[in-house]
Write a protein that holds these residues in place. Structure first.
Motif, mmCIF file in Angstrom:
data_model
loop_
_atom_site.group_PDB
_atom_site.id
_atom_site.type_symbol
_atom_site.label_atom_id
_atom_site.label_comp_id
_atom_site.label_asym_id
_atom_site.label_seq_id
_atom_site.Cartn_x
_atom_site.Cartn_y
_atom_site.Cartn_z
ATOM 1 N N VAL A 4 6.585 -3.474 6.350
ATOM 2 C CA VAL A 4 5.708 -2.517 5.708
ATOM 3 C C VAL A 4 6.048 -2.100 4.433
ATOM 4 C CG1 VAL A 4 4.378 -0.204 5.902
ATOM 5 C CG2 VAL A 4 4.537 -1.911 7.785
ATOM 6 N N ILE A 5 7.313 -1.750 4.206
ATOM 7 C CA ILE A 5 7.687 -1.305 2.905
ATOM 8 C C ILE A 5 7.550 -2.475 1.749
ATOM 9 C CG2 ILE A 5 9.679 -0.517 1.697
ATOM 10 C CD1 ILE A 5 10.678 1.230 4.191
ATOM 11 N N TYR A 6 8.029 -3.549 2.345
ATOM 12 C CA TYR A 6 8.042 -4.733 1.513
ATOM 13 C C TYR A 6 6.642 -5.152 0.955
ATOM 14 C CZ TYR A 6 8.687 -9.429 -0.262
ATOM 15 O OH TYR A 6 8.428 -10.443 -1.097
ATOM 16 N N GLN A 7 5.682 -4.828 1.958
ATOM 17 C CA GLN A 7 4.205 -5.051 1.629
ATOM 18 C C GLN A 7 3.713 -4.294 0.446
ATOM 19 O OE1 GLN A 7 0.971 -5.705 4.379
ATOM 20 N NE2 GLN A 7 2.123 -6.660 5.601
ATOM 21 N N LEU A 8 4.458 -2.898 0.641
ATOM 22 C CA LEU A 8 3.710 -1.938 -0.265
ATOM 23 C C LEU A 8 4.453 -2.115 -1.487
ATOM 24 C CD1 LEU A 8 3.817 1.584 1.873
ATOM 25 C CD2 LEU A 8 1.908 0.492 0.583
ATOM 26 N N VAL A 9 5.680 -2.504 -1.630
ATOM 27 C CA VAL A 9 6.283 -2.776 -2.827
ATOM 28 C C VAL A 9 5.695 -4.110 -3.714
ATOM 29 C CG1 VAL A 9 8.462 -3.600 -4.012
ATOM 30 C CG2 VAL A 9 8.490 -2.009 -2.221
ATOM 31 N N LEU A 10 5.496 -5.241 -2.899
ATOM 32 C CA LEU A 10 4.666 -6.082 -3.594
ATOM 33 C C LEU A 10 3.253 -5.708 -3.875
ATOM 34 C CD1 LEU A 10 5.292 -9.177 -3.884
ATOM 35 C CD2 LEU A 10 4.410 -9.447 -1.757
ATOM 36 N N PHE A 11 2.563 -5.151 -3.129
ATOM 37 C CA PHE A 11 1.361 -4.586 -3.364
ATOM 38 C C PHE A 11 1.356 -3.856 -4.703
ATOM 39 C CE2 PHE A 11 -1.819 -1.272 -2.650
ATOM 40 C CZ PHE A 11 -2.933 -2.079 -3.013
ATOM 41 N N ILE A 12 2.251 -3.119 -4.969
ATOM 42 C CA ILE A 12 2.214 -2.204 -5.990
ATOM 43 C C ILE A 12 2.797 -2.999 -7.351
ATOM 44 C CG2 ILE A 12 3.259 -0.167 -7.189
ATOM 45 C CD1 ILE A 12 3.499 1.060 -4.348
ATOM 46 N N ALA A 13 3.570 -3.836 -7.195
ATOM 47 C CA ALA A 13 4.345 -4.736 -8.230
ATOM 48 C C ALA A 13 3.239 -5.756 -8.694
ATOM 49 C CB ALA A 13 5.742 -5.222 -7.722
ATOM 50 N N GLN A 45 -7.465 -7.261 -4.886
ATOM 51 C CA GLN A 45 -6.760 -8.824 -4.766
ATOM 52 C C GLN A 45 -5.396 -8.523 -4.323
ATOM 53 O OE1 GLN A 45 -8.025 -11.443 -7.985
ATOM 54 N NE2 GLN A 45 -9.964 -10.676 -7.864
ATOM 55 N N ALA A 46 -4.755 -7.672 -4.883
ATOM 56 C CA ALA A 46 -3.307 -7.631 -4.474
ATOM 57 C C ALA A 46 -2.983 -7.592 -3.025
ATOM 58 C CB ALA A 46 -2.692 -6.647 -5.226
ATOM 59 N N PHE A 47 -3.818 -6.705 -2.382
ATOM 60 C CA PHE A 47 -3.591 -6.603 -0.889
ATOM 61 C C PHE A 47 -3.535 -7.886 -0.186
ATOM 62 C CE2 PHE A 47 -4.270 -5.277 3.311
ATOM 63 C CZ PHE A 47 -3.078 -4.651 3.648
ATOM 64 N N PRO A 48 -4.456 -8.659 -0.094
ATOM 65 C CA PRO A 48 -4.341 -9.908 0.703
ATOM 66 C C PRO A 48 -3.187 -10.850 0.377
ATOM 67 C CG PRO A 48 -6.158 -9.963 -0.450
ATOM 68 C CD PRO A 48 -5.766 -8.587 -0.627
ATOM 69 N N VAL A 49 -2.712 -10.761 -1.156
ATOM 70 C CA VAL A 49 -1.853 -11.417 -1.421
ATOM 71 C C VAL A 49 -0.494 -10.903 -1.015
ATOM 72 C CG1 VAL A 49 -0.475 -12.211 -3.689
ATOM 73 C CG2 VAL A 49 -2.987 -12.380 -3.654
ATOM 74 N N ALA A 50 -0.387 -9.679 -0.985
ATOM 75 C CA ALA A 50 0.778 -9.263 -0.461
ATOM 76 C C ALA A 50 1.107 -9.485 1.037
ATOM 77 C CB ALA A 50 0.743 -7.507 -0.688
ATOM 78 N N VAL A 51 -0.110 -9.455 1.834
ATOM 79 C CA VAL A 51 0.002 -9.611 2.963
ATOM 80 C C VAL A 51 0.578 -11.238 3.454
ATOM 81 C CG1 VAL A 51 -1.041 -9.940 5.382
ATOM 82 C CG2 VAL A 51 -1.633 -8.073 3.750
ATOM 83 N N GLN A 52 0.058 -12.173 2.930
ATOM 84 C CA GLN A 52 0.331 -13.610 2.909
ATOM 85 C C GLN A 52 1.639 -13.764 2.617
ATOM 86 O OE1 GLN A 52 -3.031 -14.501 0.459
ATOM 87 N NE2 GLN A 52 -3.774 -15.707 1.921
ATOM 88 N N GLN A 53 2.104 -13.097 1.299
ATOM 89 C CA GLN A 53 3.448 -13.351 0.731
ATOM 90 C C GLN A 53 4.534 -12.808 1.681
ATOM 91 O OE1 GLN A 53 4.595 -15.160 -1.315
ATOM 92 N NE2 GLN A 53 2.888 -15.718 -3.042
ATOM 93 N N THR A 54 4.137 -11.650 2.360
ATOM 94 C CA THR A 54 5.023 -11.227 3.317
ATOM 95 C C THR A 54 5.212 -12.061 4.601
ATOM 96 O OG1 THR A 54 4.087 -9.129 2.648
ATOM 97 C CG2 THR A 54 5.550 -8.958 4.602
ATOM 98 N N ILE A 55 4.170 -12.629 4.969
ATOM 99 C CA ILE A 55 4.274 -13.692 6.030
ATOM 100 C C ILE A 55 5.330 -15.039 5.519
ATOM 101 C CG2 ILE A 55 3.162 -14.913 7.748
ATOM 102 C CD1 ILE A 55 2.739 -12.366 8.459
ATOM 103 N N ASN A 56 5.039 -15.116 4.208
ATOM 104 C CA ASN A 56 5.762 -16.176 3.872
ATOM 105 C C ASN A 56 7.198 -16.130 4.003
ATOM 106 O OD1 ASN A 56 3.739 -17.882 3.360
ATOM 107 N ND2 ASN A 56 3.502 -17.551 0.998
ATOM 108 N N ALA A 57 7.520 -14.517 3.335
ATOM 109 C CA ALA A 57 8.711 -14.473 3.269
ATOM 110 C C ALA A 57 9.579 -14.274 4.508
ATOM 111 C CB ALA A 57 8.972 -12.795 2.669
#
Lengths: 363, 328, 405
Positions: free
Chosen positions: A29-38, A54-66
């Protein structure tokens, strides 16, 4: 007189699992937030900054990728850390065993099943058969390859100086890389992405790829299995004993050769599994794959605390997240540099790693 | 008589195992002190703490009145300390750069980098002078094995640790390392000082080899020496650093009675001729009782007796520790 | 015949004594002889049949770069027993330093010979910065740190294209200024480069031998043999290892400057891991710790790499063997490019040497004596029985009477 411990401390397994799961969720969750903000910061990502919706779905997808890339690093890192824990050798060839696994998996899907493209989403049983047979064929083979390497190249040096096996390990890694070069040539070889990439789960705006979830789940179940093996079985106990004190373990009747071979077998098999999912995830394999992945995985192992199985998993995910953060923000060509910086800082400030125990740094 | 070494309340834990517990220990100058105890009593651990290999969990050791070994204090402050000079230079450089003078700025950058490197090297190599300097800021870190040698301590190992592939002569010359003055620059330029020192150190090494009974064996590779000679070579190597205090860890282990007797005489001579203070770990009671002034007995990491050989021999606790039951 | 042999033995022993006592003079004399041979050998058969004199000089000058690299790495790996896998990074740093100081890209044109030292110094700075935090840890960490560093440096050069022109590299580097007596460094002949290289190698060898025979050299060897015992004998192990590591980096940087000026272009792909590995293989083949052996080993390995393998290609093409066709395995000798296999060969050579002949192809006299004496003693070899055990607790405690309880 413990220098390295393979297993973490004992406690109630259920509560331990819950605790780990809790921390994992918090970290994600923290990672997602960081990514979302960044992702929204123009000073950081320039013109490619995204508005919040738009940033939110990207953050979710990227987190799963990570999570999926971290799982691959973690699987490889386990082999490094187990071998280091038991014979204090950096098995440089380990990354290349992973590379061999990736190629073998490619040969299985292409050669045995003739599958070159993704399996249709409707044909799940065939997909399961395909993946299961790839894993069942590749994992023992890479495991045996690793055991063979130990038997031929490392065992003669056992008990001697530490420099000689280390140099030999580098040599073996180089031989594997160049053998692959001879057999398959240089450059990217397309690996069949048999897992249907279009199979996605909708989560609000975000589309989560099932492949990433599969990779993560596979890695976690292998890690749990490994943990159970090391902590609950007789052979696992022998491994832990050998890691603690080779001499004492052999006095107590532990068969050193067998235990060390077993460690290499397990490590090689996990690297093979990582190789199988690599091809699915990235769609290419190349002969120098093991070098880079090996370096990153070893960094994961050091970061988590070398010799510590849980640490290696943790470190693998950490490196996966770091790399993903870099690429999500458009700095993917600096990701290696970032990983190296992490390695440097770990070695300067906490050479024992996050979960590692005290290793003497004197003399 | 002053004390060469003064250990107070030394404790060492390895994980859950308490290897040494609350041991007080003094070595008066010019004496031969023995440390005995059953297997696993913590003797070698204690030895290694004195030699600077392990940090004690608690307690401290004074060597020649200077506190050398204790638990680290405020170690986290240390990096800040050695980062200060380059940081100051960096600020000065930044100040210069605003003036726009490129040459001065360049010089500033070069000096900052060099100072940073110097700080780093000092920080990680921790010479004795640096350690003394940081103590003024309340930072304490134990001396390392090589610092103890510089301070005047020589040691041998229980399981011989010679430089196996080097000649006996080279082994002794390595032992002399901390007393030699030539730097690597001297060596590169082959200065007269370097050549002179090399010559005198070889003469001295030959003397030491003769002293321990290895006359003329200087060219033999250490691992090809017979076992007893390896033990003696290790003593010569320890003596090469001109120690005030010599730690011998089971010097007669594996020797025949004849060799043992020779070695016992040698230890006696070391005190009488070289004025050394000796701390001995030994299993052979004839050696211990024959030459020791004081004997300390450790059992399960604790000091159970201390006194002259006669007192210790009669101590019921010692007898119990060794035999389990009083003698018939 | 007998008399001749006796004389030969006497000559040998006399020359050995001479070499022991007058190391520098011996090196100068030997290198002079080597220089004369290198100048005249390419003009006589069979060497002149393979290629002309100038390609030979070019090969010799390039081989000199690797000789220098191998001698430097030998200090790190062979003398101090540290594994440096990022050696090419320092080579790159030296090369780029020269590229910045002598190219249209930067607009500077600084003199070559001082730049040799500057490039070496810059590499040394990086060596110290990398070594200082790492060398206080156990040796394995250095291997992985340097491996990472060797990987990162080319990546940084690729990625920072405004400053380094990325993958294209910096071209048009100026050649060194003319030498007295030898004249201009022309692009047509590498003769001058070879002469300069021989000079550099001679000086480097002299200096390295002086260190090897000094207090510092003994300290390095002591650390290699047993680090804990070295510390317990008053050697500041961190500082001594750092010196070895920095010296290795310095030599590598110097070689980098020379190489940049000779190639007149630097680009990141010149400094891949295979360069580090090649140099490591040269050190192992030549015999770790033996300066002469390593220099000779590097020279021979390099010539095999660039001359022999190419020759094999032409030979394979001319003999025209029928191609072997066994279903999936297709083996056609004429089509094989032997240079493709060079790294595989290096890998195999390195591993075989480590397993079967760890003293190298050219072991020093002392080392050979040691190894033969060791054969008689067999299992009594304390180097094999006593593990190195750098970490306190691994060896000291388990070693003897205190074990376990």
């Amino acid at each position: 007189m413990t220098t390295v411990a393979v297993a973490g401390r004992r406690s109630n397994p259920a509560s331990r699992f819950l605790r780990i799961a809790f921390f994992a969720v918090v970290a994600i969750v923290i990672y997602q937030l960081v990514l979302f903000i960044a992702l929204q910061q123009t000073w950081l990502v320039g013109t490619s900054a995204l508005p919040a919706d738009q940033a939110f779905p990207v953050a979710v997808q990227q987190t799963i990728n990570a999570l999926s890339i971290g799982a691959i690093y973690a699987l490889i890192a386990l082999g490094y850390t187990m071998v280091y824990g038991i014979i204090e050798l950096i098995n440089f060839a380990h990354g290349d065993v992973f590379m061999v696994g990736a190629f073998l998996s490619m040969f299985v899907t292409l050669g045995i099943f003739g599958q070159t493209v993704g399996v249709s989403v409707t044909d799940i049983p065939f997909l399961i058969l395909l993946l299961a047979s790839a894993l069942i064929i590749v994992m023992p083979l890479t495991g045996l390859l690793n055991v063979t390497i130990e038997r031929i190249f490392y065992r003669p040096f056992r008990g001697g100086s530490r420099l000689a096996p280390l140099i030999t390990a580098v040599g073996v890694s180089f031989i594997l890389q160049n053998l692959a070069l001879v057999f398959v040539g240089s450059g990217d070889r397309g690996a069949p992405q048999v897992f249907p990439l279009e199979w996605q789960i909708k989560f609000g705006e975000a589309k989560i790829s099932v492949l990433s979830i599969f990779i993560f789940a596979l890695a976690v179940s292998l890690m749990v299995a490994l943990n159970l093996f090391v902590n609950k079985t007789r052979l696992g106990r022998a491994m832990r004993a050998t890691a603690q004190d080779q001499q004492a373990a052999s006095l107590m009747g532990v068969d050193l050769n067998q235990t060390i071979a077993l460690t290499f077998l397990l490590g090689g098999a996990l690297a093979g599994a990582a190789g199988v999912v690599w091809g699915l995830r990235f769609g290419y394999v190349r002969q120098d794959l093991g070098f880079n992945a090996g370096l990153k995985s070893f960094t994961s192992a050091v970061l988590g605390g070398i010799g510590n199985i849980n640490g290696a998993a943790l470190g693998g995910f950490f490196i996966g997240f770091t790399e993903n953060l870099a690429s999500a923000l458009g700095f993917s060509r600096w990701s290696e540099f970032l990983v190296f910086l992490i390695l440097t800082f770990v070695l300067i400030f906490r050479p024992t790693g996050i979960l590692g125990q005290q290793l003497g740094d004197r003399a | 008589m002053t004390d060469v070494l003064n250990a107070t309340k030394i404790t060492k834990r390895f994980g859950g195992l308490v290897a040494v517990h609350d041991v007080d220990f003094t070595i008066p100058e010019g004496s031969i002190v023995s440390l005995i105890g059953p297997n696993g009593a913590g003797k070698t651990t204690f030895f290694n703490i004195i030699a600077g290999i392990y940090d004690p969990t608690a307690g401290s050791i004074d060597f020649h009145g200077e506190n050398m070994i204790a638990r680290a204090r405020r170690a986290w402050l240390e990096p800040f300390l050695w980062l200060t000079p380059p940081a100051i230079l960096l600020l000065i450089t930044l100040a210069i750069s605003t003036s726009g003078n490129q040459v001065l700025t360049g010089l500033g950058i070069v000096f900052t980098i060099l100072t940073l490197l110097g700080s780093m090297v000092t920080g990680v190599s921790r010479p004795l002078a640096y350690q003394r300097a940081i103590r003024r800021f309340g930072i304490f870190r134990s001396a390392r094995p090589n610092d103890m040698v510089v301070a005047g301590l020589g040691r041998t190992f229980q399981n011989i640790r010679l430089f196996a592939n080097m000649t006996a002569m080279d082994n002794v010359l390595v032992g002399m390392h901390s007393r030699l003055k030539t730097t690597w620059i001297d060596a590169l330029l082959s200065t007269p000082r370097d050549r002179r020192e090399e010559k005198t150190s070889r003469v001295r090494a030959n003397e030491l080899l003769t002293l321990v009974g290895l006359k003329g064996r200087g060219d033999v590779v250490a691992k090809n020496l017979p076992y007893g000679d390896q033990r003696r070579l290790e003593i010569a190597r320890a003596l090469a650093s001109d120690p005030k205090l010599l730690l011998l860890d089971e010097p007669t282990a594996g020797m025949n009675p004849n060799e043992t007797a020779n070695l016992t005489r040698l230890i006696g001579r070391l005190r009488s001729e070289l004025g050394l203070t000796v701390l001995l770990i030994e299993h052979d009671m004839r050696v211990v009782m024959g030459i020791s002034d004081r004997v300390t007995v450790l059992d399960h990491g604790e000091r159970i007796a201390e006194g002259t050989p006669d007192e210790v021999r009669r101590d019921p606790k010692v007898i119990e520790a060794y035999l389990g039951t009083p003698p018939a | 015949m007998k008399q001749l042999r006796a004389r030969w033995t006497a000559f040998r022993s006399r020359s050995h004594t001479f070499a022991e006592h007058h190391r520098s003079a011996t090196i100068v004399i030997t290198m002079l002889i080597a220089a004369i041979l290198l100048i005249f050998l390419p003009r006589i058969p069979p060497l002149n049949a393979i290629q002309g004199a100038n390609p030979w000089y070019d090969a010799f000058a390039n081989a000199g770069v690797f000789v220098l690299l191998a001698m430097g790495l030998n200090v790190v790996v062979g003398l101090a027993g540290l594994l440096d896998l990022g050696y090419a990074a320092f080579f790159a740093i030296g090369a780029y330093t020269y590229a910045y100081s002598n190219s249209p890209f930067s607009g500077l044109d600084l003199p070559f010979f001082p730049m040799l030292l500057v490039g070496a110094a810059v590499a040394a700075v990086f060596g110290i910065a990398l070594g200082a935090p790492t060398l206080r840890l156990r040796g394995d960490y250095l291997a992985i740190m340097t491996l990472g560093f060797g990987e990162i440096v080319p990546i940084v050069f690729v990625n920072s294209d405004p400053y380094t022109r990325g993958t294209n590299g910096i071209g048009g580097i100026y050649r060194p200024e003319a030498l007295p007596f030898f004249g201009e460094f022309s692009p047509l002949t590498s003769f001058n480069y070879m002469v300069v290289m021989i000079f550099i190698v001679t000086v480097a060898m002299m200096l390295l031998y002086r260190l090897h025979d000094s207090r510092i050299g003994r300290a390095w060897m002591a650390i290699r043999e047993d680090e804990l015992a070295a510390a317990a004998n008053g050697i500041n192990t961190v500082l001594t290892k750092l010196l070895a590591f920095a010296l290795g980096a310095t030599t590598s940087g110097l070689a980098g400057v020379f190489n940049a000026s000779k190639l007149t272009i630097v680009s990141p792909d010149q400094f891949s891991f295979s360069v580090s590995f090649t140099v490591l293989a040269m050190v192992i083949v030549g015999g770790m710790g033996n300066i002469w052996g390593v220099a000779a080993g590097a020279f021979i390995v390099y010539l095999i790499q660039v001359v022999l393998l190419k020759q094999l290609n032409t030979i394979a093409e001319t003999i025209n063997l029928p191609a072997l066709d066994l279903g999936p395995i297709h083996f056609d000798l004429a089509k094989i490019n032997f240079t493709d296999y060079q790294y595989l060969l290096f890998g195999i050579a390195l591993v075989l040497m480590m397993l079967k002949r760890p003293e190298g192809l050219f072991p020093s006299q002392a080392r050979r004596a040691e190894l033969h004496a060791a054969e008689d003693l067999g299992a009594n070899d304390p180097a094999l029985v006593g593990a190195l055990g750098e970490a306190p607790g691994s060896d000291e405690l388990t070693g003897g009477s205190e074990g376990g309880s």
